[in-house]
Design a protein around this motif. Structure first.
Motif: not given
Ligand code: CP
Length: 309
Positions: A59-70, A284-299
Motif C-alpha cells: 500500500x505504502x509503496x504503491x501510493x508513493x509510486x503513484x504520486x511520483x508517476x503523476x 496475485x501478482x497482477x493485483x500488485x500492479x493494479x494497486x498502483x493504477x487504482x491509487x493513481x486514479x484515486x489521487x
C-alpha cells in the motif's frame, strides 16, 4: 468528474457510479505503468504525504509510486523517526502535515476510525490506507479492478472469500463495494473468526470452504492476522490449513475460468499452499500492479474534484 467527497475514507462513502469512475480511470492509468516513460503531469504542483502507523509494503509503496508517476512532490512519515515517538497526538501530527501545504494525506492506522477522526479538521484530502479492522478501500478497489478486467459486469457474479474474516478490513471493504455493484459475496472461516452480524452487510455465510467456492467466478484468500489476535482463535496452524485453506481440490470447485486472489502478504501453507499461490489461476501478482493504477486514479480524482469546485 471527480469524487464527491474531499476524502476517501471507505467504500461505504462511495456510490456505485464513483466506484465505476475510479475503475475506469484506473484502466487508463495502468497504461502509464506499462509505458517506457512513467511520467504524467496529473499531480504537478501538488503534494502527497504518506503517514503510516502500521507496517506496509504494497500500500505504502504503491501510493508513493503513484504520486511520483503523476508528478507530485511526495514524502513519507512513519512512527519510527517522527515526533509520534515523543508522544505527539494523532491530530497534532496530522495538522502539522496539513499546515505544510499538503494536498493529500494517505494514512494507515491501527485504530478503526482514525482517518475519519482527522479528516474534518484538515484542509488536505485524507485517504484511508487501512484503519484497524474497519476498512481498506483502495485494496477493495484494486481487487475490483482485477475482477473488472475479466468481467463485463459485477451483476450476479459469485465472489468467494475465505479465511480470517473477523480481523479483515479487506473483506469489509470488498463486501461493501461488490454488493453495491450487484455481486453475490460468500464468506467462510472458523466460527471464532466470523464477526457477529456480518450477514447484515449482504453477504452469505458459507458452511465450508467447498460451499463457499463452489461455482465462484473469483476466489479470494485472506491472511490469518496473527498480530491482531489477543488469544489463539484456532488450535494449531496444521488444523487451520487442513480445514480452512484453499487447496487445489477446493479451487477446482469454482467455475473453470475462475481466478484466485489474495491481498498479500500471504502466510504460505496456512491460508493457501504455495502451489495454489503460484498456480495458473492466480492473479496475485497482477493485483500488485493494479494497486498502483487504482491509487493513481484515486489521487487524480480527488484532485479533479478540487479543481472543479
Ligand atoms: N494488502 C496490503 O495492504 O498489503 P500491505 O500491508 O503490504 O500494504
Amino acid at each position: 468528474m471527480g469524487l464527491k467527497s474531499k476524502d476517501l475514507l471507505g467504500m461505504k462513502q462511495l456510490t456505485a457510479e464513483e466506484i465505476m469512475e475510479i475503475l475506469d480511470t484506473a484502466k487508463t492509468m495502468k497504461l502509464v505503468i506499462s509505458s517506457a516513460n512513467k511520467k504524467t503531469s496529473h499531480l504537478q504542483g501538488k503534494s502527497v504525504v504518506t503517514l503510516f502507523y502500521e507496517n506496509s509494503t504494497r500500500t505504502r509503496l504503491s501510493f508513493e509510486l503513484a504520486s511520483k508517476y503523476m508528478g507530485s512532490a511526495s514524502a513519507n512519515i512513519s512512527t519510527s523517526g517522527s515526533s509520534v515517538n515523543k508522544g505527539e497526538s494523532l491530530l497534532d501530527t496530522a495538522r502539522t502535515i496539513d499546515m505544510m501545504g499538503t494536498d493529500i494525506i494517505i494514512m494507515r492506522h491501527n485504530h478503526s476510525g482514525a482517518p475519519h477522526f482527522i479528516a474534518p479538521h484538515l484542509k488536505a484530502s485524507v485517504v484511508n490506507a487501512g484503519d484497524g479492522m474497519n476498512e481498506h478501500p483502495t485494496q477493495a478497489l484494486l481487487d475490483m479492478l482485477t475482477m473488472y478486467e475479466r468481467f463485463d459486469t459485477f451483476e450476479g457474479k459469485n465472489i468467494a472469500i475465505c479465511g480470517d474474516v473477523y480481523h479483515s478490513r479487506v473483506v469489509r471493504s470488498n463486501a461493501i463495494g461488490l454488493t453495491k455493484l450487484g455481486a453475490n459475496v460468500s464468506v467462510y472461516g472458523p466460527k471464532t473468526m466470523m464477526p457477529i452480524g456480518i450477514e447484515k452487510m449482504g453477504v452469505r455465510i458459507a458452511d465450508s470452504v467447498a460451499d463457499c467456492v463452489r461455482d465462484a467466478d473469483a476466489v479470494m484468500g485472506l491472511r490469518v492476522q496473527l498480530e491482531r489476535q489477543q488469544k489463539s482463535l484456532f488450535p494449531s496452524i496444521a488444523e487451520y490449513s487442513h480445514f480452512y485453506a484453499i487447496t487445489p481440490e477446493m479451487l477446482a470447485l469454482a467455475k473453470p475460468d475462475a481466478f484466485l486472489m489474495h491481498p498479500g502478504p500471504c502466510n504460505h501453507g496456512v491460508e493457501l499452499p504455495t502451489a495454489v499461490y503460484d498456480c495458473d489461476q492466480s492473479v496475485i501478482n497482477e493485483q500488485v500492479t493494479n494497486g498502483v493504477a487504482v491509487r493513481m486514479a484515486v489521487l487524480y480524482l480527488l484532485m479533479a474534484r478540487r479543481n472543479n469546485l
